[in-house]
Design a protein around this motif. Structure first.
Motif: not given
Length: 341
Positions: A267-275
């Motif tokens: 995933d993109a970094p922002e999506e990694q963090l969201r999860k």
């Protein structure tokens, strides 16, 4: 629930340490002006590729910038230290803060750190349990005699003693069942790591309370959590500002062997963090962070040490997040708690 900030002491080895320290001083001054309750710091050593400010000297220096605020360690790696020295320094920190010091301690888990201090890692549990006993006695008694496995001494008295009555709270970091139960029995409270989800913490809070009651101890008022938090006017900005730096920190945790973490590298970094943040951290708009903090209150957390910065994060973004949390999040969380929500 008290609302404080955990300071990032870890910076890239190529960073100017004087500049990073000056930024930290500025952060503490802003926190004080905004009405945060406390300042916290942590301990690590020989972090490859980074420098890490020494915890206890750092807290002594910052106490002067944090007048009126509580000061806490989250955590001192107690098995690496002589508990008599920690008792003396902790008592002094309690004096200079006007009785507002909290001692959080933990086992440690990195072999490199134990090798650095010449302490066998297999002794860490015994050293911590014995160390907590010594510190508590030295904070409450004169002429202490101790004949333990790792330390022996006679008629020891420390001066000055803490202002806190009967002594500053001793918190133990714990993540697995056995450690939570041990903390309930020998400490005054629990220092909670940032990685568990809300439901996991709720289960462990119950286990802590049951273990403490079974030991005939009064209920604890000290459930302190290190908590990842970032705030911006919109969620995407909060994620964008935070992701590169928080994810790098968590990559370090995984490399050091800390359990309970998983990142989806696809995933993109922002999506990694969201999860990663879901049901775990408070990252987003003021409204999202308010609700996340209220969830911590509802499961029994009594004190949050919010980490709002990670290695490499620009000072402007750190201060922007602090400002928004201080002006829009803290007042509303305090209002809701006072209203019994």
């Amino acid at each position: 629930m008290k609302l404080g900030v955990f300071l990032n002491s870890q910076h890239a080895a190529t960073d100017d340490p004087k500049r990073r320290f000056d930024e930290m001083v500025e952060q503490v001054r802003v926190m004080r002006q905004l009405g945060f309750d406390s300042v916290w710091g942590g301990e690590h050593h020989i972090t490859d590729g980074y420098h890490y400010f020494p915890l206890l000297p750092l807290m002594q220096r910052l106490a002067g910038e944090a007048e009126g605020m509580e000061i806490g360690t989250n955590i001192v790696l107690l098995p690496l230290h002589n508990p008599m020295e920690i008792a003396e320094i902790g008592a002094f920190l309690d004096v200079i803060t006007g009785g507002k010091f909290n001692l959080g301690v933990g086992l440690g888990y990195r072999p490199e750190e134990f090798d650095m201090f010449g302490v066998p890692i297999k002794q860490r549990v015994g050293r911590m349990v014995e160390g907590v006993e010594i510190i508590r006695r030295l904070w409450r008694e004169d002429n202490v005699t101790h004949n333990g496995t790792y330390w022996q001494f006679e008629n020891m008295t420390i001066r000055p003693q803490p202002l806190h009555n009967p002594h500053p709270p001793i918190l133990i970091a714990a993540q697995v069942d056995a450690a939570v139960e041990r903390a309930a029995k020998i400490a005054d409270g629990w220092a909670i790591v940032p990685t568990p989800r809300v439901d996991e913490i709720a289960d462990h809070v119950e286990k802590f309370n049951v273990s403490r009651a079974a030991a005939g101890l009064v209920p604890s008022r000290h459930f302190v959590r290190l908590y990842e938090a970032a705030c911006a006017k919109d969620e995407e900005t909060a994620l964008r500002r935070t992701a590169p730096f928080l994810l790098e920190k968590y990559a370090s945790y995984m490399a050091w062997g800390l359990p309970g973490l998983k990142l989806d590298k696809g995933d993109a970094p922002e999506e990694q963090l969201r999860k990663l943040a879901r049901n775990r951290f408070g990252i987003g708009t003021p409204e999202q962070v308010i609700e996340a903090l209220m969830n911590q209150h509802r499961i029994g957390i009594t004190h949050l040490a919010m980490r709002v910065s990670w290695p490499g994060m620009p000072q402007a973004d750190i201060l922007a997040s602090l400002e928004l949390i201080g002006t829009e999040v803290l007042p509303e969380v305090r209002r809701r708690i006072a209203a019994g929500e």
